[in-house]
Design a protein around this motif. Structure first.
Motif, PDB file in Angstrom:
ATOM      1  N   GLY A 107      35.736  18.787 -12.934  1.00 10.42           N
ATOM      2  CA  GLY A 107      36.379  17.603 -12.355  1.00 10.42           C
ATOM      3  C   GLY A 107      36.025  17.414 -10.894  1.00 10.42           C
ATOM      4  O   GLY A 107      35.741  16.292 -10.453  1.00 10.42           O
ATOM      5  N   SER A 108      36.022  18.509 -10.116  1.00 11.42           N
ATOM      6  CA  SER A 108      35.714  18.418  -8.688  1.00 11.42           C
ATOM      7  C   SER A 108      34.277  17.955  -8.461  1.00 11.42           C
ATOM      8  O   SER A 108      34.013  17.052  -7.659  1.00 11.42           O
ATOM      9  N   LEU A 109      33.343  18.573  -9.173  1.00 13.27           N
ATOM     10  CA  LEU A 109      31.937  18.233  -8.985  1.00 13.27           C
ATOM     11  C   LEU A 109      31.652  16.808  -9.456  1.00 13.27           C
ATOM     12  O   LEU A 109      30.931  16.043  -8.787  1.00 13.27           O
ATOM     13  N   HIS A 110      32.227  16.434 -10.592  1.00 17.53           N
ATOM     14  CA  HIS A 110      32.037  15.092 -11.133  1.00 17.53           C
ATOM     15  C   HIS A 110      32.577  14.033 -10.169  1.00 17.53           C
ATOM     16  O   HIS A 110      31.916  13.015  -9.911  1.00 17.53           O
ATOM     17  N   GLU A 111      33.746  14.284  -9.619  1.00 21.23           N
ATOM     18  CA  GLU A 111      34.353  13.326  -8.686  1.00 21.23           C
ATOM     19  C   GLU A 111      33.543  13.195  -7.411  1.00 21.23           C
ATOM     20  O   GLU A 111      33.328  12.087  -6.897  1.00 21.23           O
ATOM     21  N   ASN A 112      33.080  14.330  -6.875  1.00 21.89           N
ATOM     22  CA  ASN A 112      32.297  14.283  -5.641  1.00 21.89           C
ATOM     23  C   ASN A 112      30.987  13.535  -5.824  1.00 21.89           C
ATOM     24  O   ASN A 112      30.550  12.799  -4.943  1.00 21.89           O
ATOM     25  N   LEU A 113      30.340  13.731  -6.970  1.00 20.14           N
ATOM     26  CA  LEU A 113      29.083  13.029  -7.243  1.00 20.14           C
ATOM     27  C   LEU A 113      29.316  11.541  -7.474  1.00 20.14           C
ATOM     28  O   LEU A 113      28.428  10.717  -7.263  1.00 20.14           O
ATOM     29  N   ASN A 114      30.506  11.208  -7.902  1.00 19.91           N
ATOM     30  CA  ASN A 114      30.823   9.815  -8.222  1.00 19.91           C
ATOM     31  C   ASN A 114      31.246   9.023  -6.994  1.00 19.91           C
ATOM     32  O   ASN A 114      30.873   7.853  -6.835  1.00 19.91           O
ATOM     33  N   PHE A 115      32.001   9.666  -6.079  1.00 20.20           N
ATOM     34  CA  PHE A 115      32.571   8.938  -4.950  1.00 20.20           C
ATOM     35  C   PHE A 115      31.954   9.344  -3.613  1.00 20.20           C
ATOM     36  O   PHE A 115      31.255   8.566  -2.974  1.00 20.20           O
ATOM     37  N   ILE A 116      32.182  10.591  -3.191  1.00 22.59           N
ATOM     38  CA  ILE A 116      31.800  10.998  -1.837  1.00 22.59           C
ATOM     39  C   ILE A 116      30.287  11.092  -1.675  1.00 22.59           C
ATOM     40  O   ILE A 116      29.733  10.697  -0.658  1.00 22.59           O
ATOM     41  N   PHE A 117      29.605  11.632  -2.687  1.00 21.94           N
ATOM     42  CA  PHE A 117      28.155  11.856  -2.577  1.00 21.94           C
ATOM     43  C   PHE A 117      27.400  11.079  -3.648  1.00 21.94           C
ATOM     44  O   PHE A 117      26.533  11.619  -4.334  1.00 21.94           O
ATOM     45  N   ALA A 118      27.710   9.824  -3.766  1.00 24.61           N
ATOM     46  CA  ALA A 118      27.036   8.986  -4.758  1.00 24.61           C
ATOM     47  C   ALA A 118      25.548   8.824  -4.448  1.00 24.61           C
ATOM     48  O   ALA A 118      24.768   8.447  -5.316  1.00 24.61           O
ATOM     49  N   ASN A 119      25.145   9.129  -3.195  1.00 23.72           N
ATOM     50  CA  ASN A 119      23.726   9.029  -2.816  1.00 23.72           C
ATOM     51  C   ASN A 119      23.011  10.371  -2.937  1.00 23.72           C
ATOM     52  O   ASN A 119      21.915  10.542  -2.387  1.00 23.72           O
ATOM     53  N   PHE A 120      23.611  11.319  -3.652  1.00 23.62           N
ATOM     54  CA  PHE A 120      22.994  12.636  -3.786  1.00 23.62           C
ATOM     55  C   PHE A 120      21.587  12.493  -4.376  1.00 23.62           C
ATOM     56  O   PHE A 120      21.378  11.792  -5.362  1.00 23.62           O
ATOM     57  N   GLY A 121      20.627  13.176  -3.764  1.00 25.07           N
ATOM     58  CA  GLY A 121      19.238  13.092  -4.206  1.00 25.07           C
ATOM     59  C   GLY A 121      18.440  12.056  -3.454  1.00 25.07           C
ATOM     60  O   GLY A 121      17.217  11.973  -3.625  1.00 25.07           O
ATOM     61  N   GLU A 122      19.114  11.276  -2.612  1.00 28.72           N
ATOM     62  CA  GLU A 122      18.432  10.223  -1.867  1.00 28.72           C
ATOM     63  C   GLU A 122      18.653  10.367  -0.365  1.00 28.72           C
ATOM     64  O   GLU A 122      18.577   9.397   0.391  1.00 28.72           O
ATOM     65  N   GLU A 123      18.953  11.588   0.092  1.00 28.93           N
ATOM     66  CA  GLU A 123      19.233  11.817   1.501  1.00 28.93           C
ATOM     67  C   GLU A 123      17.979  11.609   2.354  1.00 28.93           C
ATOM     68  O   GLU A 123      16.868  11.920   1.923  1.00 28.93           O
ATOM     69  N   SER A 124      18.168  11.113   3.556  1.00 25.66           N
ATOM     70  CA  SER A 124      17.044  10.892   4.470  1.00 25.66           C
ATOM     71  C   SER A 124      17.084  11.827   5.671  1.00 25.66           C
ATOM     72  O   SER A 124      16.084  11.992   6.377  1.00 25.66           O
ATOM     73  N   ILE A 125      18.230  12.459   5.905  1.00 26.47           N
ATOM     74  CA  ILE A 125      18.393  13.308   7.087  1.00 26.47           C
ATOM     75  C   ILE A 125      17.870  14.716   6.828  1.00 26.47           C
ATOM     76  O   ILE A 125      17.204  15.309   7.682  1.00 26.47           O
ATOM     77  N   THR A 126      18.155  15.243   5.663  1.00 26.61           N
ATOM     78  CA  THR A 126      17.766  16.616   5.334  1.00 26.61           C
ATOM     79  C   THR A 126      16.423  16.647   4.613  1.00 26.61           C
ATOM     80  O   THR A 126      15.973  15.638   4.059  1.00 26.61           O
ATOM     81  N   GLU A 127      15.811  17.829   4.598  1.00 27.82           N
ATOM     82  CA  GLU A 127      14.526  17.986   3.909  1.00 27.82           C
ATOM     83  C   GLU A 127      14.693  17.877   2.396  1.00 27.82           C
ATOM     84  O   GLU A 127      13.787  17.451   1.693  1.00 27.82           O
ATOM     85  N   SER A 128      15.845  18.312   1.918  1.00 29.58           N
ATOM     86  CA  SER A 128      16.084  18.343   0.483  1.00 29.58           C
ATOM     87  C   SER A 128      17.561  18.095   0.211  1.00 29.58           C
ATOM     88  O   SER A 128      18.396  18.171   1.121  1.00 29.58           O
ATOM     89  N   SER A 129      17.882  17.800  -1.033  1.00 26.02           N
ATOM     90  CA  SER A 129      19.277  17.813  -1.460  1.00 26.02           C
ATOM     91  C   SER A 129      19.670  19.270  -1.684  1.00 26.02           C
ATOM     92  O   SER A 129      18.818  20.129  -1.901  1.00 26.02           O
ATOM     93  N   HIS A 130      20.973  19.545  -1.643  1.00 31.79           N
ATOM     94  CA  HIS A 130      21.464  20.911  -1.824  1.00 31.79           C
ATOM     95  C   HIS A 130      22.725  20.897  -2.669  1.00 31.79           C
ATOM     96  O   HIS A 130      23.638  20.101  -2.412  1.00 31.79           O
ATOM     97  N   LEU A 131      22.773  21.781  -3.641  1.00 32.54           N
ATOM     98  CA  LEU A 131      23.955  21.922  -4.484  1.00 32.54           C
ATOM     99  C   LEU A 131      25.203  22.175  -3.644  1.00 32.54           C
ATOM    100  O   LEU A 131      26.275  21.626  -3.921  1.00 32.54           O
ATOM    101  N   GLU A 132      25.085  23.002  -2.612  1.00 31.17           N
ATOM    102  CA  GLU A 132      26.242  23.364  -1.798  1.00 31.17           C
ATOM    103  C   GLU A 132      26.915  22.141  -1.183  1.00 31.17           C
ATOM    104  O   GLU A 132      28.115  22.152  -0.904  1.00 31.17           O
ATOM    105  N   LYS A 133      26.155  21.073  -0.979  1.00 31.22           N
ATOM    106  CA  LYS A 133      26.691  19.871  -0.351  1.00 31.22           C
ATOM    107  C   LYS A 133      27.881  19.310  -1.111  1.00 31.22           C
ATOM    108  O   LYS A 133      28.895  18.951  -0.514  1.00 31.22           O
TER     109      LYS A 133
END
Length: 492
Positions: A107-133
């Protein structure tokens, strides 16, 4: 006396070391886990590929998270995994069993990917996406969850890695064909597939080896505590002056709302204000991760030191100091009742530590004492084998956990392993064992207290005198001081 993988398979420890694997205990989990950042920052292409595969799977989950009709069944299929107990790592004080990843994690991971980090995998600031995020803003998602998740996602690699070792170094009768149910994810069918491996087999189960250079201890390189502690450093890394000012202004408002009039804000208040600011400006996490990426070499060096220290404490020193001495005694052959057996094992352990050089196991190469209660408890667990008794740990019978419950049928004895520096030692001695004893219906209870200095000894003695326990045979003091061990000539 098979305590470690190399013991069980009659190998020189150097064979496992040269392969690059950690020589795991087959008695109890050791407090190590896989840090995904070490995969990302590795010089090995296969490790970086593993990190990319983890991100690919999370992007798949991100795309599914946008669907409001995801069933509980699909959440269980995509997010919930059992602990891979066969790698013998984790935070279990009982053998190698753990709880794994359940619906709270899903539930926590699903919610975070849906709302807070909906742009996961498309970051421009970091070199890569990270699971820890996606775990940084969830109080219920910790290092053990991340490790379990990563271990499951790279299980095919770990099994293949172990299979290659087995083919090169083990006999056929030491391995067995094993089917792993959730080995490889099929993105077309959106489901996990089985795969077969030839793995080391010992006492009814297979064993998985893990490379040392993807392991760490204590916490992942990217973690919530570090994010909060370094919060003041993050705004300076933001090039956008407007965003930087907005973040600082919001943080100060949150701080003023929490602190009492005329007083400086406490560390806890600052942490809560920082957490709320991060929730309001989630892009701060990307800037924090960028800081961690830029200092990635430190992660590699620090993890190497932590894994080496863990190996030295639990593996090398146990072999060098305790096992050779105990093997020449009746330590592994006594079969009295649980109360007598607990006392006999503690007496042997005390004798070895105090009189036969065993105290060295508690000191690092610089002579500094390793004073961690969990380490002492794990060490004690590692010498509780070759017995008909069940030496369970962290047993919780309704009133809190106890270190060890030694049971054989209906007979039970409780054992607590504590450090003399424990600030709650007096309270523990006064109340805790009686409560545990009544709750567990145990017949007797024993306290073992390890001290590392004269001041710690005198403190314990004062506590025991106040409580009228100075003559209790169920209080066992173990002297782990390195500066109070006479030579053989002086002792005589």
């Amino acid at each position: 006396m098979a305590t470690f993988f190399s013991d069980a398979f009659r190998l020189e420890k150097s064979v496992v070391d040269e392969y690059g694997a950690f020589d795991v205990s087959i008695i109890n989990d050791l407090p190590l886990f896989i840090d995904p950042f070490l995969l990302f920052h590795s010089e090995k292409q296969e490790y970086r590929d593993l990190h990319e595969s983890i991100i690919e799977y999370l992007i798949f989950l991100r795309d599914r998270a946008a669907d409001s009709h995801v069933s509980d069944g699909m959440l269980r299929n995509w997010y919930c995994f059992p602990e891979v107990k066969q790698n013998w790592f984790g935070f279990s004080m009982v053998g190698n069993g753990g709880s794994g990843l359940g619906m709270d994690f899903a539930g926590s991971l699903h919610e975070n990917l849906n709302f807070i980090f909906a742009n996961f995998g498309e970051e421009s600031i970091t070199e890569s996406s990270h699971l820890e995020k996606v775990c940084l803003v969830s109080s219920g998602v910790g290092r053990d969850n991340i490790s379990d998740f990563v271990t499951n996602l790279i299980q095919d690699f770990l099994c293949t890695y172990t299979e290659s070792f087995a083919k090169a170094h083990l006999r056929e009768d030491q391995t067995r064909e094993v089917w792993i149910d959730r080995a490889v994810f099929n993105f077309k069918t959106q489901s996990w597939q089985r795969k077969r491996y030839e793995l080391p087999w010992y006492e009814g189960d297979y064993i998985i080896l893990t490379p040392k250079d993807m392991l760490t201890r204590d916490d992942t390189w990217i973690n919530t505590s570090d994010l909060i502690n370094r919060f003041q450093d993050i705004p300076t890394a933001i090039p956008d002056g407007s965003l930087r000012a907005s973040v600082s202004n919001y943080f100060e408002r949150e701080l003023r709302a929490r602190k009492k009039k005329g007083r400086h804000p406490t560390k806890g208040k600052r942490a809560k204000a920082a957490t709320e600011t991060i929730r309001q400006f989630p892009e701060l996490i990307d800037y924090y991760i960028k800081l961690k990426e830029d200092t990635g070499d430190d992660a590699t060096d620090l993890s190497f030191e932590k894994v080496f220290a863990t190996e030295l404490f639990f593996s090398k020193r146990l072999r060098e100091v305790l096992q050779p001495v105990l093997a020449g005694t009746d330590f592994y052959r006594v079969k009295p009742g649980t109360y007598e057996e607990s006392h006999i094992r503690l007496a042997y352990l005390k004798h070895v530590i105090e009189d036969m050089g065993g105290w060295r196991i508690f000191y690092d190469e610089n002579g500094k004492a390793v004073e961690r209660e969990k380490d002492v408890q794990i060490l004690y667990r590692l010498v509780w084998f070759g017995t008909p008794s069940d030496a369970g740990t962290e047993a919780n019978d309704g009133r809190g956990p106890v270190d060890f419950k030694i049971s054989r049928g209906r007979e039970k004895t409780l054992v607590e392993m504590k450090l003399a520096k424990n600030t709650k030692l007096e309270m523990n001695l006064k109340k805790q064992t009686d409560i545990y004893q009544a709750s567990s219906d145990a017949q007797r209870a024993i306290k073992a207290i390890v001290y590392f200095s004269y001041s710690q000894l005198t403190r314990v003695q004062r506590i025991l005198k106040r409580l009228g326990l100075e003559d209790s045979k169920d209080i066992v003091l173990i002297d782990a001081r390195k500066d109070n061990k006479p030579s053989g000539s002086k002792a005589s």
